[in-house]
Write a protein that holds these residues in place. Structure first.
Motif, short mmCIF file in Angstrom:
data_model
loop_
_atom_site.label_atom_id
_atom_site.label_comp_id
_atom_site.label_asym_id
_atom_site.label_seq_id
_atom_site.Cartn_x
_atom_site.Cartn_y
_atom_site.Cartn_z
N LYS A 63 3.37 -6.70 4.14
CA LYS A 63 4.71 -6.29 3.69
C LYS A 63 5.03 -6.83 2.30
O LYS A 63 5.78 -6.21 1.55
CB LYS A 63 5.78 -6.67 4.71
N ASP A 64 4.46 -7.98 1.92
CA ASP A 64 4.68 -8.51 0.58
C ASP A 64 3.92 -7.69 -0.47
O ASP A 64 4.43 -7.46 -1.56
CB ASP A 64 4.28 -9.98 0.49
N LYS A 65 2.71 -7.26 -0.13
CA LYS A 65 1.97 -6.38 -1.04
C LYS A 65 2.78 -5.11 -1.30
O LYS A 65 2.90 -4.66 -2.44
CB LYS A 65 0.61 -6.02 -0.46
N VAL A 66 3.33 -4.55 -0.23
CA VAL A 66 4.13 -3.33 -0.35
C VAL A 66 5.38 -3.58 -1.19
O VAL A 66 5.66 -2.86 -2.15
CB VAL A 66 4.52 -2.79 1.05
N ARG A 67 6.10 -4.62 -0.85
CA ARG A 67 7.37 -4.90 -1.53
C ARG A 67 7.17 -5.20 -3.01
O ARG A 67 7.89 -4.67 -3.86
CB ARG A 67 8.06 -6.09 -0.84
N SER B 51 4.01 2.54 -1.19
CA SER B 51 4.46 2.66 0.20
C SER B 51 3.46 2.05 1.18
O SER B 51 2.27 1.92 0.88
CB SER B 51 4.65 4.15 0.53
N PRO B 52 3.95 1.70 2.38
CA PRO B 52 3.05 1.19 3.42
C PRO B 52 1.90 2.15 3.76
O PRO B 52 0.76 1.71 3.89
CB PRO B 52 3.97 0.96 4.62
N LEU C 282 2.09 -7.22 -9.58
CA LEU C 282 1.91 -8.37 -8.70
C LEU C 282 1.89 -9.68 -9.49
O LEU C 282 2.44 -10.68 -9.03
CB LEU C 282 0.62 -8.24 -7.89
N SER C 283 1.30 -9.68 -10.67
CA SER C 283 1.24 -10.94 -11.44
C SER C 283 2.61 -11.29 -12.02
O SER C 283 2.91 -12.46 -12.21
CB SER C 283 0.18 -10.89 -12.53
N VAL C 284 3.45 -10.29 -12.25
CA VAL C 284 4.80 -10.56 -12.75
C VAL C 284 5.69 -11.07 -11.61
O VAL C 284 6.47 -12.00 -11.79
CB VAL C 284 5.42 -9.29 -13.37
N GLU C 285 5.53 -10.48 -10.44
CA GLU C 285 6.40 -10.82 -9.30
C GLU C 285 6.04 -12.13 -8.61
O GLU C 285 6.88 -12.75 -8.00
CB GLU C 285 6.38 -9.68 -8.27
#
Length: 92
Positions: free
Chosen positions: A24-28, A33-34, A59-62
């Motif tokens: 769910k973190d990868k998705v968010r 989408s899932p 992902l690297s920013v978040e």
């Protein structure tokens, strides 16, 4: 950023951190989408190079732990997750 053999740095630590992220973190964090993530992780589809670049950037920013994550590390993580999933299904 231009990725070349000279500029592409591969970190096993970043790959492991990516793989250890909850689904769910990868998705968010990625904005995909899932069902899209499920297709990638199950091997039904492959993310394009442009998609891998977008994933690496978002992902690297978040997530500060993933600072410097690059597209090849994401692809490596996806391929390892696929392989582990296949092995678990065969063992069951």
């Amino acid at each position: 950023m231009q990725y070349t053999p000279e500029t592409l740095e591969f970190s096993r630590k970043r790959v492991n951190l990516f793989m250890s992220m909850r689904f769910k973190d990868k998705v968010r964090l990625s904005g995909f989408s899932p069902p899209t993530w499920a297709r990638w992780l199950n091997g039904e589809r492959h993310p394009s190079t442009a998609t891998l670049e977008q994933l690496a950037e978002s992902l690297s920013v978040e997530d500060p732990l993933l600072d410097g994550l690059n597209p090849m590390e994401i692809l490596a993580g996806i391929l390892i997750i696929r392989d582990r999933t296949r092995e678990k299904r065969k063992a069951a």
